[in-house]
Design a protein around this motif. Structure first.
Motif, PDB file in Angstrom:
ATOM      1  N   ALA A 156       0.842  -1.204   0.000  1.00  0.00           N
ATOM      2  CA  ALA A 156       0.000   0.000   0.000  1.00  0.00           C
ATOM      3  C   ALA A 156       0.871   1.246   0.000  1.00  0.00           C
ATOM      4  O   ALA A 156       2.040   1.198   0.373  1.00  0.00           O
ATOM      5  N   ASP A 157       0.256   2.381  -0.422  1.00  0.00           N
ATOM      6  CA  ASP A 157       0.939   3.670  -0.336  1.00  0.00           C
ATOM      7  C   ASP A 157       0.801   4.268   1.059  1.00  0.00           C
ATOM      8  O   ASP A 157       1.663   5.014   1.524  1.00  0.00           O
ATOM      9  N   ALA A 158      -0.319   3.967   1.689  1.00  0.00           N
ATOM     10  CA  ALA A 158      -0.643   4.592   2.973  1.00  0.00           C
ATOM     11  C   ALA A 158      -1.412   3.594   3.824  1.00  0.00           C
ATOM     12  O   ALA A 158      -1.901   2.575   3.327  1.00  0.00           O
ATOM     13  N   ILE A 159      -1.513   3.900   5.121  1.00  0.00           N
ATOM     14  CA  ILE A 159      -2.349   3.091   6.016  1.00  0.00           C
ATOM     15  C   ILE A 159      -3.286   4.016   6.777  1.00  0.00           C
ATOM     16  O   ILE A 159      -3.023   5.211   6.921  1.00  0.00           O
ATOM     17  N   VAL A 160      -4.392   3.442   7.252  1.00  0.00           N
ATOM     18  CA  VAL A 160      -5.235   4.123   8.231  1.00  0.00           C
ATOM     19  C   VAL A 160      -5.170   3.266   9.483  1.00  0.00           C
ATOM     20  O   VAL A 160      -5.519   2.082   9.450  1.00  0.00           O
ATOM     21  N   ASP A 161      -4.662   3.861  10.569  1.00  0.00           N
ATOM     22  CA  ASP A 161      -4.443   3.074  11.781  1.00  0.00           C
ATOM     23  C   ASP A 161      -4.575   3.965  13.006  1.00  0.00           C
ATOM     24  O   ASP A 161      -4.623   5.194  12.885  1.00  0.00           O
ATOM     25  N   LEU A 162      -4.611   3.334  14.175  1.00  0.00           N
ATOM     26  CA  LEU A 162      -4.669   4.074  15.433  1.00  0.00           C
ATOM     27  C   LEU A 162      -3.258   4.452  15.853  1.00  0.00           C
ATOM     28  O   LEU A 162      -2.329   3.657  15.727  1.00  0.00           O
ATOM     29  N   VAL A 163      -3.122   5.666  16.346  1.00  0.00           N
ATOM     30  CA  VAL A 163      -1.816   6.171  16.788  1.00  0.00           C
ATOM     31  C   VAL A 163      -1.991   6.719  18.195  1.00  0.00           C
ATOM     32  O   VAL A 163      -2.946   7.452  18.459  1.00  0.00           O
ATOM     33  N   SER A 164      -1.091   6.327  19.096  1.00  0.00           N
ATOM     34  CA  SER A 164      -1.108   7.010  20.400  1.00  0.00           C
ATOM     35  C   SER A 164       0.196   7.784  20.573  1.00  0.00           C
ATOM     36  O   SER A 164       0.222   8.989  20.388  1.00  0.00           O
ATOM     37  N   SER A 165       1.293   7.116  20.892  1.00  0.00           N
ATOM     38  CA  SER A 165       2.551   7.862  21.055  1.00  0.00           C
ATOM     39  C   SER A 165       3.217   8.130  19.707  1.00  0.00           C
ATOM     40  O   SER A 165       4.010   9.045  19.570  1.00  0.00           O
ATOM     41  N   GLY A 166       2.929   7.317  18.709  1.00  0.00           N
ATOM     42  CA  GLY A 166       3.584   7.443  17.416  1.00  0.00           C
ATOM     43  C   GLY A 166       4.874   6.640  17.335  1.00  0.00           C
ATOM     44  O   GLY A 166       5.546   6.636  16.300  1.00  0.00           O
ATOM     45  N   SER A 167       5.224   5.924  18.410  1.00  0.00           N
ATOM     46  CA  SER A 167       6.521   5.231  18.415  1.00  0.00           C
ATOM     47  C   SER A 167       6.540   4.022  17.473  1.00  0.00           C
ATOM     48  O   SER A 167       7.580   3.709  16.899  1.00  0.00           O
ATOM     49  N   THR A 168       5.380   3.378  17.278  1.00  0.00           N
ATOM     50  CA  THR A 168       5.341   2.252  16.334  1.00  0.00           C
ATOM     51  C   THR A 168       5.535   2.765  14.909  1.00  0.00           C
ATOM     52  O   THR A 168       6.267   2.165  14.109  1.00  0.00           O
ATOM     53  N   LEU A 169       4.882   3.886  14.586  1.00  0.00           N
ATOM     54  CA  LEU A 169       5.073   4.479  13.256  1.00  0.00           C
ATOM     55  C   LEU A 169       6.540   4.822  13.057  1.00  0.00           C
ATOM     56  O   LEU A 169       7.148   4.482  12.043  1.00  0.00           O
ATOM     57  N   LYS A 170       7.096   5.502  14.058  1.00  0.00           N
ATOM     58  CA  LYS A 170       8.489   5.959  13.963  1.00  0.00           C
ATOM     59  C   LYS A 170       9.445   4.774  13.772  1.00  0.00           C
ATOM     60  O   LYS A 170      10.364   4.842  12.948  1.00  0.00           O
ATOM     61  N   ALA A 171       9.221   3.712  14.521  1.00  0.00           N
ATOM     62  CA  ALA A 171      10.097   2.538  14.440  1.00  0.00           C
ATOM     63  C   ALA A 171      10.055   1.922  13.047  1.00  0.00           C
ATOM     64  O   ALA A 171      10.957   1.186  12.654  1.00  0.00           O
ATOM     65  N   ASN A 172       8.987   2.199  12.292  1.00  0.00           N
ATOM     66  CA  ASN A 172       8.846   1.632  10.951  1.00  0.00           C
ATOM     67  C   ASN A 172       8.988   2.683   9.860  1.00  0.00           C
ATOM     68  O   ASN A 172       8.579   2.453   8.720  1.00  0.00           O
ATOM     69  N   ASN A 173       9.571   3.838  10.249  1.00  0.00           N
ATOM     70  CA  ASN A 173       9.860   4.894   9.290  1.00  0.00           C
ATOM     71  C   ASN A 173       8.599   5.424   8.602  1.00  0.00           C
ATOM     72  O   ASN A 173       8.600   5.727   7.417  1.00  0.00           O
ATOM     73  N   LEU A 174       7.521   5.520   9.400  1.00  0.00           N
ATOM     74  CA  LEU A 174       6.254   6.063   8.896  1.00  0.00           C
ATOM     75  C   LEU A 174       5.926   7.350   9.641  1.00  0.00           C
ATOM     76  O   LEU A 174       6.436   7.593  10.737  1.00  0.00           O
ATOM     77  N   LEU A 175       5.041   8.138   9.021  1.00  0.00           N
ATOM     78  CA  LEU A 175       4.681   9.433   9.584  1.00  0.00           C
ATOM     79  C   LEU A 175       3.169   9.616   9.460  1.00  0.00           C
ATOM     80  O   LEU A 175       2.606   9.352   8.395  1.00  0.00           O
TER      81      LEU A 175
END
Ligand code: ATP
Ligand code: MG
Length: 213
Positions: A156-175
């Motif tokens: 996919a180009d993008a995801i729709v997901d739940l974010v709280s601290s953002g650390s999971t996104l960050k760990a996977n180079n996502l924003l």
């Protein structure tokens, strides 16, 4: 049965519900993390808790297998809310539903150009409504978990997901590039139970309402 059954999911919802139950004088006799039991008694003989998957909580309450439940707004929007009252925002399990993309992907430019985006998510209904309201063309790909992986492997180009601290996104180079809505968990009540078992349910609702942070 004259008593009531409350549907909860393990993990953060169970943990964050304990203080609310305590405010109503209800203390589960076991912890679902360690006991593996799916039906948990409480200190009150007329109240029991059933442990179900987070996304199954509205279904148990809709059909009256549980009288009450606690479910995230994310889950309720996907379920649709048929047969349910949603009297209280409990303000627990708070997070945000977001659009996220790989760092370096120009989401705003892609949207402006009218490009068709591939979006992976567990939240098909919410995602569809969000992008339709913005007139963004999307192909939605249904996943059941680990959405963060999808853009990293070309699904996919993008995801729709739940974010709280953002650390999971960050760990996977996502924003996170867009907030769709703020999410928290709601008390849900079976509509028939609210009428038939009002004398048991109403004091519980009042205690919960008084304990919301
Ligand atoms: P499962 O983990 O079994 O696949 P799930 O992810 O839906 O199911 P939980 O992780 O327990 O179950 O999430 C339950 C609810 O908590 C979600 O529906 C959402 O409302 C909220 N939630 C999910 N992730 C977060 C988070 N990172 N921070 C705060 N609340 C969250
Ligand atoms: Mg989870």
């Amino acid at each position: 049965m004259n008593g009531i059954t409350i549907a909860l999911s393990k993990g953060r919802i169970f943990e964050e519900t304990l203080p609310l139950l305590a405010a109503a004088g209800i203390v589960p006799t076991e912890n679902p993390e360690s006991s593996r039991k799916l039906i948990i008694e409480t200190n009150r003989p007329d109240v029991r808790v059933v442990i179900v998957r987070a996304s199954d909580v509205p279904t148990y309450v809709q059909y009256g297998a549980a009288d009450l439940g606690i479910a995230g707004k994310d889950v309720l929007l996907e379920h649709g809310g048929q047969g349910l009252y949603q009297p209280l925002d409990l303000k627990i399990a708070a997070c945000r539903m977001c659009v996220a993309v790989p760092v370096g992907f120009d989401y705003a430019a892609a949207v402006r150009s009218g490009a068709r985006l591939r979006v992976a998510t567990k939240y098909i209904h919410t995602a569809r409504e969000h992008f339709a309201a913005k007139s963004v063309h999307v192909d939605l790909i249904k996943l059941y978990g680990s959405m963060e992986l999808a853009p990293l492997v070309g699904l996919a180009d993008a995801i729709v997901d739940l974010v709280s601290s953002g650390s999971t996104l960050k760990a996977n180079n996502l924003l996170a590039v867009e907030e769709i809505m703020k999410i928290s968990s709601r008390l849900i009540v079976n509509q028939a139970a609210q009428k038939m078992k009002r004398e048991v349910i109403q004091p519980l609702l009042d205690a919960f309402a008084g304990a919301i942070q």
